[in-house]
Design a protein around this motif. Structure first.
Motif, mmCIF file in Angstrom:
data_model
loop_
_atom_site.group_PDB
_atom_site.id
_atom_site.type_symbol
_atom_site.label_atom_id
_atom_site.label_comp_id
_atom_site.label_asym_id
_atom_site.label_seq_id
_atom_site.Cartn_x
_atom_site.Cartn_y
_atom_site.Cartn_z
ATOM 1 N N TRP A 91 0.956 -1.263 0.100
ATOM 2 C CA TRP A 91 -0.129 -0.030 -0.088
ATOM 3 C C TRP A 91 0.841 1.156 0.007
ATOM 4 O O TRP A 91 0.768 2.237 -0.729
ATOM 5 C CB TRP A 91 -0.906 0.077 1.274
ATOM 6 C CG TRP A 91 -1.837 1.072 1.259
ATOM 7 C CD1 TRP A 91 -3.044 1.086 0.344
ATOM 8 C CD2 TRP A 91 -1.797 2.326 1.778
ATOM 9 N NE1 TRP A 91 -3.923 2.205 0.710
ATOM 10 C CE2 TRP A 91 -3.060 3.052 1.458
ATOM 11 C CE3 TRP A 91 -1.005 3.064 2.506
ATOM 12 C CZ2 TRP A 91 -3.313 4.381 2.021
ATOM 13 C CZ3 TRP A 91 -1.053 4.556 3.000
ATOM 14 C CH2 TRP A 91 -2.127 4.934 2.833
ATOM 15 N N ARG A 135 -5.208 -2.317 -7.491
ATOM 16 C CA ARG A 135 -6.707 -1.672 -7.884
ATOM 17 C C ARG A 135 -7.884 -2.779 -7.709
ATOM 18 O O ARG A 135 -8.835 -2.262 -7.551
ATOM 19 C CB ARG A 135 -6.367 -1.471 -9.546
ATOM 20 C CG ARG A 135 -5.755 -0.390 -9.747
ATOM 21 C CD ARG A 135 -6.083 0.179 -11.294
ATOM 22 N NE ARG A 135 -5.476 -0.722 -12.030
ATOM 23 C CZ ARG A 135 -4.474 -0.826 -12.569
ATOM 24 N NH1 ARG A 135 -3.426 -0.071 -12.299
ATOM 25 N NH2 ARG A 135 -3.695 -1.669 -13.569
ATOM 26 N N PHE A 169 -7.628 -3.137 -3.201
ATOM 27 C CA PHE A 169 -7.676 -2.200 -2.097
ATOM 28 C C PHE A 169 -9.387 -1.838 -2.003
ATOM 29 O O PHE A 169 -9.836 -1.651 -0.847
ATOM 30 C CB PHE A 169 -7.298 -0.827 -2.697
ATOM 31 C CG PHE A 169 -7.393 0.157 -1.539
ATOM 32 C CD1 PHE A 169 -6.836 0.162 -0.617
ATOM 33 C CD2 PHE A 169 -8.386 1.100 -1.815
ATOM 34 C CE1 PHE A 169 -6.875 1.216 0.488
ATOM 35 C CE2 PHE A 169 -8.561 2.270 -1.085
ATOM 36 C CZ PHE A 169 -7.886 2.234 0.067
ATOM 37 N N TRP A 181 2.419 1.708 -3.282
ATOM 38 C CA TRP A 181 1.330 1.992 -4.223
ATOM 39 C C TRP A 181 1.233 3.393 -4.314
ATOM 40 O O TRP A 181 1.241 4.296 -5.116
ATOM 41 C CB TRP A 181 0.014 1.109 -4.031
ATOM 42 C CG TRP A 181 -0.895 1.348 -4.852
ATOM 43 C CD1 TRP A 181 -0.831 1.284 -6.206
ATOM 44 C CD2 TRP A 181 -2.416 1.441 -4.713
ATOM 45 N NE1 TRP A 181 -2.097 1.314 -6.878
ATOM 46 C CE2 TRP A 181 -3.102 1.628 -6.046
ATOM 47 C CE3 TRP A 181 -3.107 1.661 -3.626
ATOM 48 C CZ2 TRP A 181 -4.398 1.642 -5.866
ATOM 49 C CZ3 TRP A 181 -4.590 1.815 -3.558
ATOM 50 C CH2 TRP A 181 -5.053 1.825 -4.939
ATOM 51 N N VAL A 182 0.987 4.184 -2.962
ATOM 52 C CA VAL A 182 0.453 5.592 -2.992
ATOM 53 C C VAL A 182 1.806 6.338 -3.060
ATOM 54 O O VAL A 182 1.788 7.603 -3.669
ATOM 55 C CB VAL A 182 -0.076 5.842 -1.525
ATOM 56 C CG1 VAL A 182 -1.355 5.089 -1.578
ATOM 57 C CG2 VAL A 182 0.712 5.788 -0.552
ATOM 58 N N TRP A 183 2.967 6.007 -2.831
ATOM 59 C CA TRP A 183 4.176 6.896 -3.235
ATOM 60 C C TRP A 183 4.726 6.787 -4.383
ATOM 61 O O TRP A 183 5.525 7.463 -4.883
ATOM 62 C CB TRP A 183 5.159 6.345 -2.214
ATOM 63 C CG TRP A 183 5.058 7.051 -0.768
ATOM 64 C CD1 TRP A 183 3.689 7.539 -0.517
ATOM 65 C CD2 TRP A 183 5.974 6.993 0.289
ATOM 66 N NE1 TRP A 183 4.002 7.944 0.881
ATOM 67 C CE2 TRP A 183 5.230 7.456 1.311
ATOM 68 C CE3 TRP A 183 7.156 6.417 0.608
ATOM 69 C CZ2 TRP A 183 5.710 7.929 2.640
ATOM 70 C CZ3 TRP A 183 7.873 6.728 1.871
ATOM 71 C CH2 TRP A 183 6.962 7.498 2.801
ATOM 72 N N GLU A 242 0.395 -3.351 -9.355
ATOM 73 C CA GLU A 242 -0.588 -2.418 -9.448
ATOM 74 C C GLU A 242 -1.977 -2.937 -9.761
ATOM 75 O O GLU A 242 -2.804 -2.306 -9.244
ATOM 76 C CB GLU A 242 -0.342 -1.230 -10.675
ATOM 77 C CG GLU A 242 1.193 -0.669 -10.619
ATOM 78 C CD GLU A 242 0.796 0.811 -9.849
ATOM 79 O OE1 GLU A 242 -0.578 1.192 -9.964
ATOM 80 O OE2 GLU A 242 1.626 1.597 -9.741
#
Lengths: 192, 192
Positions: A66, A128, A131, A69-71, A124
């Motif tokens: 996570w 998707r 999450f 993913w966001v970074w 990725e």
DNA sequence: GACCTACAATTCGGATCCGAACGACCGGAC
DNA sequence: GTCCGGTCGTTCGGATCCGAATTGTAGGTC
């Protein structure tokens, strides 16, 4: 609106109350910390055994995914810090995730000490897909709280984190009174 | 009184906001769960590296001692449940504590399947000495909260725990749609 | 007695987990 | 160039940690 007498104190808390009769205790503080940890473990357990079980990912592995993913792409020490695990643990977890094709480890272009983490295309796609289901369970476990209560809860907890992050190190130093911290019983020893 | 815009959202939460632009997300729920876990790990880390370090006890070992202390004498499965660890883990932890002379393991007088845990006199003395220091740090980490905020926080978190305890199992069953849960990748295999 | 279902703690494979030690690397001082 | 303090990620000893398999006891039924 709940009155204090109607709070659903747990059985353990009642027993503690009796046991600690003769000891001065900051009971609200004890209850707050105990319930932070209890809630965290309960939520983790539920998520590991619902959405994460099907993918055979541990909570820690998911948190690492996570964060990356966001970074987008990040240096390992920052990922470890944000995921709340040690650098050594991240080495193992990221290797596990790499072996499953979800995570990529690459060298920094100019600084040879650094390792960069990023998601593979498979990683990725995984996030998707998973999450939203994860977030659904976050909504489930907080189902007895209103949106406003969730915001208030997050805000209150951020202040706890901030207190430790800004004052914790100083506090630990002063508690030790200048002594070096005792080494752990476990852990690597000086070279044999 | 804080206005919504003044909340101290973390950097990671801002990045998540951007990344999730195209995905419907219950953001308050995500923030609540993320901060529950983050706060729990931060608090655990601080306590392990302050009061517990000197005694070379892990958080888990201390929690087990605490549970047995307030319960007086208890069966292992209840201690595991209350401490939030599996029975198998408790077997190892209680053996460690027994080897240090803090915990006693005795057979149930009439039911040969049960094992009872209780503190030794040394264990009792240890808790009388260390618990006040532990509680002091609980007060430190919650130092930016008022007594009333601590009570409200504990109350809110109890509702999260209650939701999972009362509805979690049913929820996990319905998520699996009747299928048996997938086995973990790790763990003991059928006899070779 | 023999047998069976239920439930207890323990065993143990595999994965984490921490943190001190370690080796590789960076960058400035000389 | 060489040294040297600081900062990376990795290694690794010891302790957890989970949960399925296992072992052993309880409490029946026959």
């Amino acid at each position: 609106m709940r009155l204090p007498g109607q709070r659903s104190i747990t059985e353990a808390e009642k027993l503690a109350e009796a046991k600690l009769g003769g000891i001065p205790v900051r009971r609200e503080r004890m209850a707050a910390v105990a319930n932070i940890y209890r809630a965290a473990m309960t939520v983790r357990h539920h998520l590991e055994n619902s959405v994460l079980r099907g993918s055979d990912l541990t909570w820690t592995a998911f948190v690492v995914l996570w964060v990356v993913w966001v970074w987008g792409e990040a240096e390992t020490r920052h990922v470890a810090e944000e995921a709340g695990i040690s650098k050594g643990t991240l080495t193992g977890v990221s290797r596990t995730l790499e072996s499953r094709g979800l995570l990529r480890r690459s060298a920094h272009p100019t600084d040879g000490r650094l390792v960069l983490l990023s998601l593979t295309e498979e990683g990725e796609a995984f996030m998707r897909r998973v999450f939203p289901a994860f977030n659904e369970e976050e909504a489930f476990v907080t189902g007895r709280l209103t949106d406003e209560e969730c915001r208030g809860l997050a805000d209150t907890l951020r202040r706890v984190v901030l207190q430790v992050e800004e004052r914790g190190e100083e506090r630990r130093r002063s508690l030790l009174g200048g002594d070096a911290p005792a080494p752990r019983r476990s852990g690597r020893r000086a070279q044999g």
